[in-house]
Design an enzyme around this catalytic site. Structure first.
Site, mmCIF file in Angstrom:
data_model
loop_
_atom_site.group_PDB
_atom_site.id
_atom_site.type_symbol
_atom_site.label_atom_id
_atom_site.label_comp_id
_atom_site.label_asym_id
_atom_site.label_seq_id
_atom_site.Cartn_x
_atom_site.Cartn_y
_atom_site.Cartn_z
ATOM 1 N N TRP A 240 1.155 -1.280 -0.021
ATOM 2 C CA TRP A 240 -0.275 0.324 0.442
ATOM 3 C C TRP A 240 0.400 1.336 0.349
ATOM 4 C CZ3 TRP A 240 2.415 2.340 3.888
ATOM 5 C CH2 TRP A 240 2.729 1.137 5.376
ATOM 6 N N ASN A 241 2.374 1.011 0.209
ATOM 7 C CA ASN A 241 2.469 2.648 0.340
ATOM 8 C C ASN A 241 3.245 3.385 -0.712
ATOM 9 O OD1 ASN A 241 4.821 0.306 -0.732
ATOM 10 N ND2 ASN A 241 6.144 1.101 0.802
ATOM 11 N N ARG B 64 6.512 -0.241 -11.596
ATOM 12 C CA ARG B 64 7.418 -1.133 -11.661
ATOM 13 C C ARG B 64 7.574 -2.994 -12.031
ATOM 14 N NH1 ARG B 64 10.955 0.629 -6.667
ATOM 15 N NH2 ARG B 64 10.474 -1.149 -5.822
ATOM 16 N N LYS C 243 -3.368 -8.824 -7.424
ATOM 17 C CA LYS C 243 -3.706 -8.031 -5.996
ATOM 18 C C LYS C 243 -2.951 -7.161 -5.955
ATOM 19 C CE LYS C 243 -2.984 -9.675 -2.026
ATOM 20 N NZ LYS C 243 -3.298 -8.612 -1.246
ATOM 21 N N GLY D 206 6.975 -6.180 -0.677
ATOM 22 C CA GLY D 206 6.972 -6.693 0.777
ATOM 23 C C GLY D 206 7.071 -6.465 1.969
ATOM 24 N N SER D 207 6.615 -7.559 2.792
ATOM 25 C CA SER D 207 7.699 -7.751 4.033
ATOM 26 C C SER D 207 8.401 -8.504 3.616
ATOM 27 C CB SER D 207 6.961 -7.117 5.433
ATOM 28 O OG SER D 207 5.841 -8.947 5.134
ATOM 29 N N GLU E 31 10.956 -8.052 -3.947
ATOM 30 C CA GLU E 31 11.402 -6.908 -2.948
ATOM 31 C C GLU E 31 10.606 -6.861 -1.676
ATOM 32 O OE1 GLU E 31 13.652 -5.388 -4.675
ATOM 33 O OE2 GLU E 31 12.886 -5.964 -6.863
ATOM 34 N N ARG F 90 10.625 11.053 3.130
ATOM 35 C CA ARG F 90 9.872 10.252 1.741
ATOM 36 C C ARG F 90 8.734 9.333 1.994
ATOM 37 N NH1 ARG F 90 11.889 6.535 -2.040
ATOM 38 N NH2 ARG F 90 10.969 7.071 -4.206
ATOM 39 N N CYS G 198 10.618 1.348 2.079
ATOM 40 C CA CYS G 198 11.383 -0.421 2.338
ATOM 41 C C CYS G 198 13.153 0.054 2.330
ATOM 42 C CB CYS G 198 11.378 -1.133 1.689
ATOM 43 S SG CYS G 198 11.676 -1.203 -0.125
ATOM 44 N N GLU H 158 12.737 -2.863 11.208
ATOM 45 C CA GLU H 158 12.106 -2.810 10.277
ATOM 46 C C GLU H 158 11.126 -0.907 11.032
ATOM 47 O OE1 GLU H 158 10.165 -3.124 6.807
ATOM 48 O OE2 GLU H 158 11.057 -1.950 5.254
ATOM 49 N N SER I 260 15.802 5.750 -5.341
ATOM 50 C CA SER I 260 14.671 5.116 -6.793
ATOM 51 C C SER I 260 15.071 5.399 -8.239
ATOM 52 C CB SER I 260 13.595 4.675 -6.146
ATOM 53 O OG SER I 260 13.018 4.701 -4.406
HETATM 54 C C1 SIN Z 1 9.614 -0.113 -1.487
HETATM 55 O O1 SIN Z 1 9.074 1.174 -0.212
HETATM 56 O O2 SIN Z 1 9.077 -0.344 -1.168
HETATM 57 C C2 SIN Z 1 9.714 1.427 -3.007
HETATM 58 C C3 SIN Z 1 10.508 2.303 -2.507
HETATM 59 C C4 SIN Z 1 10.473 3.235 -3.745
HETATM 60 O O3 SIN Z 1 10.901 2.639 -5.059
HETATM 61 O O4 SIN Z 1 11.518 3.944 -3.691
#
Ligand code: SIN
Length: 475
Positions: free
Chosen positions: A148-149, A157, A172, A226-227, A248, A276, A282, A379, A439
């Site tokens: 969701w972030n 991506r 999903k 995700g995690s 990722e 940011r 992540c 984290e 990124s």
């Molecule tokens: C992420 O938080 O999973 C990706 C962060 C990013 O693309 O900068």
């Protein structure tokens, strides 16, 4: 606002007609009710993807590229509308949401260019008896599961290179932020994507949904962000069918400030690396290692910059940090900060949850933290920065690497030779050297150790969505 499932080019309700509510985390208001996909819907989506993929893979790479390019343009043309959707369902400030749309759309433009550059090779066998022809056909049906972030960018991506290579996808989207994903589905069709090539199935039952998608015989790949905890579960499940995976996963980034660093630049970098997108990334700096000679100055200036941040509803002027995604996230951040303070950490600014409505946590800087303290092992995924002082370079590198995670690291020094030497010794897939952001769709995004498998973006990103076939021939 589209709130149904996208299967085989049609918008429909789920097979059980169930729906779930989506909340604005800044107000806790319900903003939409979305169709909840079932295992039958996941299977139907895989079926549609399998049917559509064959013809899609047979289209000219240029044609696929042009559809992706039109999608980029449509996303840019609809920036305001898409950004408002992101702020509504995720809460991040509108300026960040606009930035996310530019970032997310760029994956379509970048991969529209990569679509025509999937190169193989031709060689001669050492014996001279035959030629070795290598080419890269698409994998087939790809299951995409995203967090969701970044409601838009985490999907594009994966989706853009998958489509560029000739795959079909079943997505999903996150339960918390499905609306942006559904709108991108509409734009893809407006850009000319054939029915069934992309299917979007929000759900309330993630585990069962994933099992159905993995078990479909046409599914050949899983791409997840995700995690690490969830990633391990999905990896084990994908192994049942020997599916290709790109993962990722979580991060625990060290941010190292040497005594010769430009402290103002380091503080600016720290603000970006930590804050940011409301500190919910992540890649976020999670542990700040600062040389003892500059620790007081850095901590004072960093705490001042953090206390200047205005938290609030992302639609309000001047707000630079939105809410956390839910009450559970606030509780877990608060628990980490309280435990750190109980173990001797000092609070330079922030600390303590904020009254609702909305799920807010104040930007917080903690001093007197030791490497290995509990807070340095988690984290944080929120606006909290633990500062640890160091004196010895070998020790700080050992401490920076003392984690199972290896996604991102940051190094600040005026000495480029030292910066590169230290960067090379940090076990992370991405390093910001005198920079707080790494990124970029043109760079390989991904982690070492338990932060993931594979890379997204850059030239290599598209090959993750390809097979390698070799033909031995003697002409
Ligand atoms: C992420 O938080 O999973 C990706 C962060 C990013 O693309 O900068």
């Amino acid at each position: 606002m589209q709130t149904q499932l996208l299967i085989d080019g049609e918008w429909r309700d789920g097979s059980e007609s169930a729906r779930f509510d989506v909340e604005n985390p800044a107000t806790e208001d319900v903003i939409a009710s979305v169709a909840a996909g079932t295992t039958e819907d996941a299977t139907a989506a895989c079926e549609a993807a399998a049917q559509a993929q064959v013809a899609w893979a047979a289209t000219a790479p240029r044609e696929r590229g042009e559809i992706l390019r039109r999608t980029w343009q449509l996303m840019i043309d609809h920036t305001d509308e898409l950004a408002r959707l992101i702020t509504l369902e995720h809460g991040k400030p509108l300026a960040d949401a606009r930035g996310e749309i530019a970032y997310a759309a760029e994956f379509f433009r970048w991969n529209s260019e990569e679509a025509v550059r999937i190169h193989g090779s031709l060689g001669t066998a050492p014996s001279g008896a035959n030629r070795i022809v290598v080419h890269h056909p698409p994998v087939g049906v790809v299951v995409i599961v995203t967090p969701w972030n970044f409601p838009a960018a985490m999907i594009t991506r994966k989706l853009a290179p998958a489509l560029a290579a000739g795959n079909a996808a079943v997505i999903k989207p996150p339960r918390e932020t499905p609306l942006t994903a559904l709108r991108i589905g509409e734009l893809l069709h407006e850009a000319g994507l054939p029915a069934g090539v992309v299917n979007i199935v929000p759900t309330m039952s993630s585990g069962a949904w994933f099992d159905a998608a993995v078990d479909h015989p046409a599914t050949r790949m899983v791409s997840f962000t995700g995690s690490t905890e969830v990633g391990i579960v999905l990896l084990k499940r994908s192994a049942d069918r020997v599916l290709k995976t790109v993962m990722e996963l979580g991060g625990n980034a060290p941010f190292i400030v040497f005594d010769d660093a430009d402290i103002e630049a380091a503080v600016q970098g720290a603000m970006v690396a930590k804050m940011r997108h409301s500190a919910e990334t992540c890649t976020a700096a999670n542990r700040f290692f600062v040389h003892a000679a500059v620790a007081d100055d850095f901590t004072r200036m960093f705490a001042a910059a953090m206390s200047d941040i205005r938290i609030g509803n992302g639609f309000d002027d001047g707000v630079t940090c939105g809410p956390m995604i839910n009450a559970k996230a606030v509780a877990s951040i608060n628990e980490l900060v309280t435990a750190a303070a109980d173990h001797g950490a000092t609070i330079a600014t922030g600390g303590g949850a904020v009254d609702g409505p909305g799920h807010f946590y104040p930007p917080t800087v903690l001093g007197n933290v030791r490497s290995g303290d509990d807070i340095t092992r988690h984290e944080i995924f929120g606006p909290v920065a633990p500062v640890i002082t160091f004196e010895d370079t070998d020790q700080v590198i050992a401490d920076a690497n003392d984690t199972e995670m290896g996604l991102t690291g940051y190094v600040f020094t005026r000495d480029l030779r030292r910066g590169l030497a230290v960067s090379e010794r940090i076990q992370a897939g991405m390093i910001g050297l005198n920079r707080g952001a790494v990124s970029d769709p043109a760079a390989p995004f991904g982690g070492m150790k338990q932060s993931g498998l594979g890379r997204e973006g850059a030239g290599e990103g598209i090959y993750e969505f390809c097979e390698t076939q070799y033909i031995a021939t003697d002409w």
